[in-house]
Enzyme design. Structure first.
Site, PDB file in Angstrom:
ATOM      1  CG  ASP A   1      13.272  -0.304  57.186  1.00  0.00           C
ATOM      2  OD1 ASP A   1      13.412  -0.182  55.085  1.00  0.00           O
ATOM      3  OD2 ASP A   1      14.450  -0.357  57.209  1.00  0.00           O
TER       4      ASP A   1
ATOM      5  CG  ASP B   1      14.577   2.294  62.385  1.00  0.00           C
ATOM      6  OD1 ASP B   1      13.793   2.715  62.121  1.00  0.00           O
ATOM      7  OD2 ASP B   1      15.475   2.073  62.187  1.00  0.00           O
TER       8      ASP B   1
END
Length: 680
Positions: free
Chosen positions: A382, A574
């Site tokens: 990400d 995350d």
């Protein structure tokens, strides 16, 4: 939370009794049985723990006691050998000589015989204890007393060294387990009162003196305080917190007396979750470790049958068959066959890898993920919070002049308060306090697009330009021409304007990509942020491929495309918003595990300090651990194979057998412990 099947622990019921006993002697049993309980080993023995978290009076402080049986046997054996060879004594013959050797055998042999009986009673007939008992008792039967005692003596010495090796290997993890104090000082009516840490309640106020460790997560009430967070992140640099910021269990107060309000129950703290993760890590075995276990259970009975055959079958084929000679060869064969080097050094190698990683602020959920990371060929990541700081700042507000900027910003701020995204935080910091007079109705988050709500009976939209397209809001801006992240605003069906928000790239991000490329690992960035921003960041870092403007389902599709090439893929994010991608990847890596409980539960590997450079470090630890494990496997098989052939042919004595068993075990163990001393 998304359940990932690859996180489920392997069945650990078949754990080798010998291995468990070694770990238990080292005070590490609670770390391998998955109980999740903190060891009371220190307290039971009155051990003193230094600041480094290592208990120096448990195993290392009892070295003499551990070696005492071997010392007694060694002295008696050397006296007997002296009487046999260099200083012959007329009285040292017959039953008295036999009794002397039996007494020399008892200190080292009796515990092994007892363990053999216990293992047989539990159905584990072909254990190392049983093999050593047969081999040494057999040596006494054919009157090879010195060799019978010597074999058991070296075996006992090797077992002690193994105990000490495991004790050192568990040092880093044990230090982590000792980071949580048992007691806290709370303020009751402005009076300090010491209570058990688990008895502290939410909203209690803890008084933390300089040098003390925090036992529970909380909110700092003092104006400022500096903390050592090395136990949690591996980062030695002090971290200064200000009033209202979160402080976590395990942090050490460095300067003045500080007050902390408890916000999380003792068992729910970040440190508790980390400890549970580390303690259960060894329950999930690497494929290599599982294979060796199964192999040992098949291999050992086979060599016992072969040993019997070596003793008896030659009777039908060999002239001048001497039972004692062939029994001796069979006994040598049994001693060599003990798989000690494999069943202890391999778990120890993985245990050392997990410990080395935890020392550097990287938590593995199992040794299977050490193996998996060693084979990773492609890292997908990400952008926000992984390769960039995730700390956004508003750069520009560009609203149409017919709108009151202050009024619109107030409404945007109120709506963004319903989101935890870093962009929402940036807007709140820019605008300030939320206007309590604003009443929002029908608030809704639209995944991958933004937020909408009703204010004053009119619809407010805040998000990316895909949100504008979704609701057919016309706009006169070309989003692709602006590099920064854009937040578009529409009110009452009309385009109001946009805000630009910028994030900064992490200092070690470029070095991370360089190191990944040095391992021949490709890097791809997948982000929901606008493509121009994603391409800009990827270009700055040298990332191979980058894709922006992705919804969660788009990320899944991209990852499936990558995996279709039959490559091993790790995803870094995350661990919460990207749960579907984490579940699809071979290894899910979470950044900033201390910031999210769900991250620790979802990911396979947790990097605690947000540094992307820990990604290649984790891969390097996995590769090095696997390399050491295979070095040990190769060493054990080659040496044992050679000496087994020599023993069957009568060319190897008990002394060579001792080297093939205990000697190889010690070499393999020292090699495994080497992982702890490596710098990554």
């Amino acid at each position: 939370m998304t359940t990932n099947n690859k996180n489920k622990p392997e069945n650990n019921e078949n754990c080798c009794t010998y291995t468990e006993k070694i770990y238990e002697k080292a005070g590490a049993k609670d770390l391998i049985d998955g109980t999740g309980k903190k060891s009371d080993h220190n307290h039971d023995h009155g051990g003193h723990s230094d600041d480094d978290g290592h208990d120096h009076s448990n195993v290392e402080g009892s070295v003499f006691r551990l070696f005492l049986p071997a010392i007694i046997s060694f002295v008696l054996l050397m006296v007997a050998i002296t009487f046999d060879n260099w200083l012959p004594q007329s009285w040292f013959t017959g039953w008295l000589r036999t009794l002397w050797y039996v007494i020399a055998y008892i200190p080292v042999g009796l515990p092994v015989i007892r363990d053999a009986i216990v293992s047989v009673s539990k159905g584990d007939v072909f254990s190392e204890f049983f093999l050593m008992t047969i081999a040494t008792v057999g040596a006494f039967v054919i009157a090879e007393y010195p060799e019978g005692v010597a074999v058991m003596l070296f075996y006992a010495v090797g077992e002690v060294f193994q105990t000490l090796a495991v004790s050192r290997a568990k040092g880093n993890i044990k230090a982590l387990l000792d980071q949580r104090p048992d007691e806290v000082t709370i303020l009751v009516d402005n009076q300090a009162k010491t209570i058990k840490a688990e008895g502290a309640q939410i909203n209690d106020v803890i008084q933390l003196k300089p040098g003390e460790k925090l036992a529970l997560d909380g909110e700092l009430l003092s104006d400022a305080a500096s903390f050592n967070t090395a136990a949690l992140t591996g980062e030695s640099k002090p971290d200064t917190k200000t009033k209202g910021e979160t402080v976590l269990a395990g942090m050490i107060n460095l300067n003045t007396v500080s007050l902390v309000k408890v916000t999380t129950a003792y068992t729910d703290s970040k440190l508790s979750k980390i400890l549970e993760l580390v303690q259960n890590a060894t329950a999930q075995k690497a494929p290599t470790e599982l294979f060796i276990r199964k192999f040992a259970k098949i291999y050992t009975p086979i060599v016992v049958v072969l040993a019997i055959a070596i003793c008896l079958v030659p009777y039908f084929f060999v002239q001048n068959y001497q039972f004692n000679d062939w029994l001796y060869r069979a006994l040598v064969f049994l001693v060599i066959s003990c798989p000690c080097a494999l069943v202890i050094s391999i778990p120890l190698g993985y245990f050392g890898g997990i410990g080395a990683a935890s020392k550097n602020g990287i938590l593995f959920k199992g040794s299977n993920f050490l193996d998996a990371l060693a084979e990773i060929q492609h890292v997908v990541m990400d952008k926000t919070g992984t390769m960039t700081e995730g700390v956004f700042q508003v750069q520009e507000v560009n609203f149409k002049p017919e709108y009151n900027q202050t009024e619109i910003l107030g409404m945007v701020n109120a709506l963004e308060s319903h989101s935890t995204h870093p962009v929402a935080t940036a807007i709140h910091q820019y605008v300030g306090e939320i206007d309590s007079k604003l009443i929002l109705e029908n608030t809704e988050e639209i995944a991958g697009h933004g937020l909408k709500a009703q204010i004053n009976g009119k619809e407010l939209l805040v998000g990316n330009f895909k949100l504008m397209d979704k609701f057919n809001i016309a706009y006169d801006v070309d989003p692709s021409s602006i590099v920064y992240t854009l937040i578009a605003v529409a009110y009452d069906g009309q385009f109001v304007g946009y805000m630009t928000i910028a994030d900064s790239i992490k200092e070690d991000a470029a070095e991370t990509i360089r190191l990944l490329h040095s391992f021949n690992v490709k890097a791809t960035m997948l982000s929901g942020d606008k493509s121009s921003v994603v391409q800009y960041v990827a270009g700055q870092l040298g990332i191979d491929n980058a894709f922006g403007d992705l919804l969660p389902e788009d990320k899944v599709s991209r990852l499936k495309e990558i995996k279709a090439g039959n490559v091993r893929v790790a995803f870094v994010g995350d661990g919460v918003n990207d749960a579907p991608v984490v579940a699809l990847s071979d290894v899910g890596i979470a950044m900033g595990g201390l910031g999210s409980d769900a991250t620790i539960e979802t990911a396979d590997v947790v990097i605690q300090d947000d540094q992307p450079s820990k990604i290649p470090m984790a891969i390097r630890i996995g590769k090095q651990t696997k390399r050491v494990v295979w070095q040990n496997i190769t060493l054990a098989f080659v040496v044992k194979g050679i000496v087994l052939i020599l023993g069957a042919g009568g060319l190897a004595t008990m002394w060579e057998a001792v080297f093939a068993d205990v000697g190889v075990s010690l070499i393999a163990i020292l090699n495994a412990v080497r992982i702890q001393k490596m710098k990554f």
